[in-house]
Design an enzyme around this catalytic site. Sequence first.
Site, mmCIF file in Angstrom:
data_model
loop_
_atom_site.group_PDB
_atom_site.id
_atom_site.type_symbol
_atom_site.label_atom_id
_atom_site.label_comp_id
_atom_site.label_asym_id
_atom_site.label_seq_id
_atom_site.Cartn_x
_atom_site.Cartn_y
_atom_site.Cartn_z
ATOM 1 N N GLY A 15 -1.561 7.325 -0.027
ATOM 2 C CA GLY A 15 -2.582 8.110 0.671
ATOM 3 C C GLY A 15 -3.807 8.461 -0.152
ATOM 4 C CB SER A 16 -5.227 7.421 -3.401
ATOM 5 O OG SER A 16 -5.364 6.033 -3.281
ATOM 6 C CG ASN A 17 -8.181 4.011 0.097
ATOM 7 O OD1 ASN A 17 -9.385 3.845 -0.107
ATOM 8 N ND2 ASN A 17 -7.249 3.279 -0.478
ATOM 9 C CG LEU A 90 1.497 -6.505 13.458
ATOM 10 C CD1 LEU A 90 2.121 -7.496 14.436
ATOM 11 C CD2 LEU A 90 0.056 -6.884 13.165
ATOM 12 C CB VAL A 91 -2.433 -1.460 15.494
ATOM 13 C CG1 VAL A 91 -2.875 -0.490 16.578
ATOM 14 C CG2 VAL A 91 -2.849 -0.966 14.114
ATOM 15 C CG ASN A 105 -6.357 -2.538 7.571
ATOM 16 O OD1 ASN A 105 -5.809 -1.555 7.051
ATOM 17 N ND2 ASN A 105 -6.069 -3.774 7.206
ATOM 18 C CG HIS A 107 -6.341 -7.005 3.118
ATOM 19 N ND1 HIS A 107 -4.998 -6.839 3.390
ATOM 20 C CD2 HIS A 107 -6.428 -8.081 2.287
ATOM 21 C CE1 HIS A 107 -4.308 -7.782 2.765
ATOM 22 N NE2 HIS A 107 -5.140 -8.539 2.088
HETATM 23 C C1 GRF Z 1 -5.004 0.159 -0.525
HETATM 24 O O1 GRF Z 1 -5.125 -0.714 -1.605
HETATM 25 C C2 GRF Z 1 -5.446 -0.495 0.754
HETATM 26 O O2 GRF Z 1 -6.391 -1.496 0.565
HETATM 27 C C3 GRF Z 1 -4.184 -1.115 1.280
HETATM 28 O O3 GRF Z 1 -3.159 -0.261 0.890
HETATM 29 C C4 GRF Z 1 -3.537 0.486 -0.246
HETATM 30 C C5 GRF Z 1 -3.332 1.924 0.084
HETATM 31 O O4 GRF Z 1 -3.447 2.759 -1.037
HETATM 32 N N1 GRF Z 1 -4.298 -1.370 2.691
HETATM 33 P P1 GRF Z 1 -3.457 4.335 -0.810
HETATM 34 O O5 GRF Z 1 -2.213 4.674 -0.002
HETATM 35 O O6 GRF Z 1 -4.707 4.675 -0.097
HETATM 36 O O7 GRF Z 1 -3.398 4.951 -2.172
#
Ligand code: GRF
Length: 197
Positions: A15-17, A90-91, A105, A107
């Site tokens: 969940g860092s993003n 998958l959604v 999303n 990637h």
């Molecule tokens: C990220 O690298 C994103 O590109 C991929 O999964 C990872 C999630 O990292 N889809 P985080 O959970 O946001 O730390």
Amino acid sequence: MEKEINIAILGSGNGSNAQRIAEYFKDNSQIKISTIISNKKDAYIITRAENLNIPCRYFNRNDFYNTDNVLNYLKEKEIDYVILAGFLWLVPDNLLKAFPQRIINIHPALLPNYGGKGMYGSHVHESVIANKEKESGITIHFVDENYDQGQTIFQAKCQINPDDTADTLAQKIHLLEYEYFPKVIEQVVANQNFNNN
Ligand code: GRF
């Protein structure tokens, strides 16, 4: 006053993003991170949501694929956009139909390369390094019924040095993600909602 835009973030892991996006929009008067949804009961994204004071819900496979539980929750929260940030399933169709061009999303590679089923997390970076690629990057795209195949919105690249490992590449990719993902979300929302002049 412009309409408020409610965003739901879906994740399965660290969940860092999600945290970065939530912090980016914290003081935004129009765009609000209204909920975080996890499909893993013990994912760290849940702790992050609690620390950020963002309502968080766990939904299991049955909720996603055999019922309208997730859809109904998103409707209840008046969600406009769904952001996948490390969401590994998958959604389902009911969500795709309810949010056309509204599910985004990220990637951690330059699609169409290194995408598809099984290409997630460290698997992606290990393959990129094993193939001795000179560059990798991020792809932000709209979501469709296939893994990693929806329309690309944005890509950013990074160089790979001979001494890079899957771990050091992952760090570079995360920096790109933190820098661009919130800005690209903001841009998509602005283009679709606030440019009616
Ligand atoms: C990220 O690298 C994103 O590109 C991929 O999964 C990872 C999630 O990292 N889809 P985080 O959970 O946001 O730390």
